[in-house]
Design an enzyme around this catalytic site. Structure first.
Site, PDB file in Angstrom:
ATOM      1  N   GLU A 125      58.006  68.871  29.711  1.00 47.34           N
ATOM      2  CA  GLU A 125      57.086  70.000  29.678  1.00 47.34           C
ATOM      3  C   GLU A 125      55.950  69.788  30.672  1.00 47.34           C
ATOM      4  OE1 GLU A 125      54.390  72.445  26.425  1.00 47.34           O
ATOM      5  OE2 GLU A 125      54.333  70.250  26.464  1.00 47.34           O
ATOM      6  N   TRP A 185      58.912  76.152  23.898  1.00 49.82           N
ATOM      7  CA  TRP A 185      58.292  77.428  24.249  1.00 49.82           C
ATOM      8  C   TRP A 185      59.184  78.626  23.920  1.00 49.82           C
ATOM      9  CZ3 TRP A 185      53.490  78.733  25.692  1.00 49.82           C
ATOM     10  CH2 TRP A 185      52.627  77.704  26.089  1.00 49.82           C
ATOM     11  N   TYR A 188      49.466  77.830  31.278  1.00 47.10           N
ATOM     12  CA  TYR A 188      49.105  76.495  31.767  1.00 47.10           C
ATOM     13  C   TYR A 188      49.345  76.220  33.247  1.00 47.10           C
ATOM     14  CZ  TYR A 188      48.518  75.387  26.836  1.00 47.10           C
ATOM     15  OH  TYR A 188      48.094  75.377  25.534  1.00 47.10           O
ATOM     16  N   ARG A 229      31.133  64.568  39.287  1.00 43.32           N
ATOM     17  CA  ARG A 229      31.246  65.026  37.895  1.00 43.32           C
ATOM     18  C   ARG A 229      31.989  66.359  37.817  1.00 43.32           C
ATOM     19  NH1 ARG A 229      26.022  62.675  38.253  1.00 43.32           N
ATOM     20  NH2 ARG A 229      25.107  64.681  38.855  1.00 43.32           N
ATOM     21  N   ARG A 230      32.770  66.646  38.871  1.00 42.28           N
ATOM     22  CA  ARG A 230      33.475  67.925  38.957  1.00 42.28           C
ATOM     23  C   ARG A 230      34.988  67.749  39.015  1.00 42.28           C
ATOM     24  NH1 ARG A 230      29.510  71.011  43.384  1.00 42.28           N
ATOM     25  NH2 ARG A 230      27.553  70.617  42.236  1.00 42.28           N
ATOM     26  N   CYS A 260      45.796  76.191  24.619  1.00 41.85           N
ATOM     27  CA  CYS A 260      45.161  75.416  23.547  1.00 41.85           C
ATOM     28  C   CYS A 260      44.487  74.177  24.134  1.00 41.85           C
ATOM     29  CB  CYS A 260      46.186  75.024  22.491  1.00 41.85           C
ATOM     30  SG  CYS A 260      46.905  76.431  21.613  1.00 41.85           S
ATOM     31  N   ARG A 264      40.895  73.664  22.344  1.00 35.95           N
ATOM     32  CA  ARG A 264      40.192  74.659  21.521  1.00 35.95           C
ATOM     33  C   ARG A 264      40.857  74.852  20.164  1.00 35.95           C
ATOM     34  NH1 ARG A 264      42.975  79.331  20.654  1.00 35.95           N
ATOM     35  NH2 ARG A 264      44.794  79.540  21.999  1.00 35.95           N
ATOM     36  N   ASP A 283      46.824  72.169  16.456  1.00 32.55           N
ATOM     37  CA  ASP A 283      47.770  72.022  15.357  1.00 32.55           C
ATOM     38  C   ASP A 283      48.046  70.523  15.233  1.00 32.55           C
ATOM     39  OD1 ASP A 283      50.043  71.780  13.777  1.00 32.55           O
ATOM     40  OD2 ASP A 283      51.204  73.310  14.835  1.00 32.55           O
ATOM     41  N   ASN A 305      50.106  66.741  22.792  1.00 29.49           N
ATOM     42  CA  ASN A 305      48.949  66.887  23.661  1.00 29.49           C
ATOM     43  C   ASN A 305      48.314  65.545  23.995  1.00 29.49           C
ATOM     44  OD1 ASN A 305      48.233  69.695  21.570  1.00 29.49           O
ATOM     45  ND2 ASN A 305      49.256  69.766  23.556  1.00 29.49           N
ATOM     46  N   HIS A 328      43.444  71.851  12.779  1.00 29.68           N
ATOM     47  CA  HIS A 328      43.938  72.422  11.536  1.00 29.68           C
ATOM     48  C   HIS A 328      45.289  71.866  11.119  1.00 29.68           C
ATOM     49  CE1 HIS A 328      44.813  75.129  14.984  1.00 29.68           C
ATOM     50  NE2 HIS A 328      46.044  75.124  14.486  1.00 29.68           N
ATOM     51  N   LEU A 329      45.543  72.010   9.830  1.00 27.99           N
ATOM     52  CA  LEU A 329      46.843  71.744   9.218  1.00 27.99           C
ATOM     53  C   LEU A 329      47.361  73.055   8.643  1.00 27.99           C
ATOM     54  CD1 LEU A 329      45.984  68.512   7.166  1.00 27.99           C
ATOM     55  CD2 LEU A 329      47.250  68.609   9.332  1.00 27.99           C
ATOM     56  N   TYR A 330      48.585  73.428   9.005  1.00 27.97           N
ATOM     57  CA  TYR A 330      49.181  74.635   8.433  1.00 27.97           C
ATOM     58  C   TYR A 330      49.620  74.365   7.001  1.00 27.97           C
ATOM     59  CZ  TYR A 330      49.177  77.207  12.824  1.00 27.97           C
ATOM     60  OH  TYR A 330      48.788  77.883  13.947  1.00 27.97           O
ATOM     61  N   ALA A 378      54.427  77.725  13.785  1.00 25.84           N
ATOM     62  CA  ALA A 378      53.853  79.022  13.439  1.00 25.84           C
ATOM     63  C   ALA A 378      53.665  79.808  14.733  1.00 25.84           C
ATOM     64  CB  ALA A 378      52.509  78.832  12.735  1.00 25.84           C
TER      65      ALA A 378
END
Length: 321
Positions: A77, A99, A141, A183-184, A203, A223, A226, A234, A264-266, A320
């Site tokens: 990926e 995907w 992405y 710093r860029r 995400c 942001r 999951d 990730n 979060h947790l589903y 989900a």
């Protein structure tokens, strides 16, 4: 804060397996997360703001041991992102289906059919016209990473899109090589103007890189995280990003700093969460990159070899959409 909830001392934290950070976060959300109604309708428990730090020196990689993570799938990926491609056909041809759910849902919704994922994927691979119609994800992405669109004034209030957009990854490579103290060193996926055209807004949206004492570290701001299905991939992808940039900029790998926004947790992952929390981390996966092509954009899956990875049994969970 109770004594059991108090942060570990730096010395204790340094001696702990990095994966305890992930499991502690999972436990925190399970026990103290706020119940929320989410976009998918499945429902989640969530906290806002979390950090995981992973040492990448000596070939170490943040690969979970308390369940199997398919690192080759995650790597395929990532390499696909670097091409700027936005159609799932190439992924499906490699057996990567992470995907496929989104275009499949659109196809079934708009046609009234009920194709299975396997049948849809097979048709995507076999039929180029079908793939062009149904397999595109919009400017997700990789499109933003290596071909961020730029528009120039064309007169009379009109604008013309440049044939090639901005390759943020290539720019960061040049910046790391020639201005390491900047710093860029940033790769951004959140293009506000194009969010509505994406199958899923990014995400893992913002990457920043930092050079100190010849070592390259990187921070990822995610942001929406999951924790069960997305974050393990990730973490690997962000660490791989750092490793590849370090390789092609003649730097040593430093540290990955992962920062989650809505973590979060589903609700339909509850059984998996309990099973995983009953396990303890073990071992330490290492990654060797056995070939250095002329360009970071020319890597192939065979360039990557993982050793010392002995994960515990696979734990499956539904996505989900």
């Amino acid at each position: 804060m109770s004594q059991t909830d108090a942060p570990a001392s730096p010395a204790l934290s340094a001696s702990r397996h990095w994966e305890w950070q992930y499991l502690d976060l999972m436990r925190q959300i399970r026990d103290h997360g706020s119940e929320r109604v989410d976009r998918t309708g499945v429902g989640t428990k969530a906290v806002f703001g979390a950090t995981i730090r992973c040492d990448l020196s000596g070939g170490q990689m943040p690969l979970l041991s308390t369940k199997r993570v398919y690192w080759k799938t995650a790597t395929r990926e990532f390499l696909w992102f670097l091409t700027g491609d936005t159609n799932i056909r190439n992924l499906c041809a490699q057996g990567v289906e992470i995907w496929t759910d989104w275009p499949l849902a659109r196809y079934n919704r708009e046609t009234g059919e009920a194709l299975s994922l396997a049948d849809f994927s097979a048709r995507i691979v076999a039929d180029a016209d079908f793939a062009a119609r149904w397999g595109d994800l919009g400017p997700v992405y990789g499109k933003q990473w290596v071909d961020w669109p730029v528009y120039d004034p064309a007169g009379d209030g009109l604008f013309r899109r440049r044939p090639a957009g901005i390759n943020q990854v290539a720019q960061v490579i040049e910046s790391l090589r020639h201005n390491p103290g900047s710093r860029r060193h940033i790769v951004e996926g959140w293009n506000v103007a194009e969010l509505d055209g994406m199958a899923l807004p990014p995400c893992h949206k913002t990457y920043q890189f930092h050079v100190a004492d010849g070592r390259l570290s990187g921070a990822l701001y995610q942001r929406s995280a999951d924790l069960v299905l997305g974050v393990p991939f990730n973490l690997w992808g962000a660490a791989l990003f750092i490793r590849l940039l370090a390789l092609h900029c003649d730097l040593e790998p430093g540290e990955l700093v992962w920062m989650g926004g809505d973590v979060h947790l589903y609700s339909n992952h509850a059984d998996l969460v309990e099973a995983q929390l009953a396990r303890s981390p073990s071992g330490s996966a290492h990654l060797d990159i056995v070939r250095r092509p002329d360009s970071m954009f020319d890597h192939q899956i065979g360039d990557f070899v993982v050793s010392d990875y002995a994960p515990q049994a696979h734990l499956a969970a539904p996505v989900a959409v």
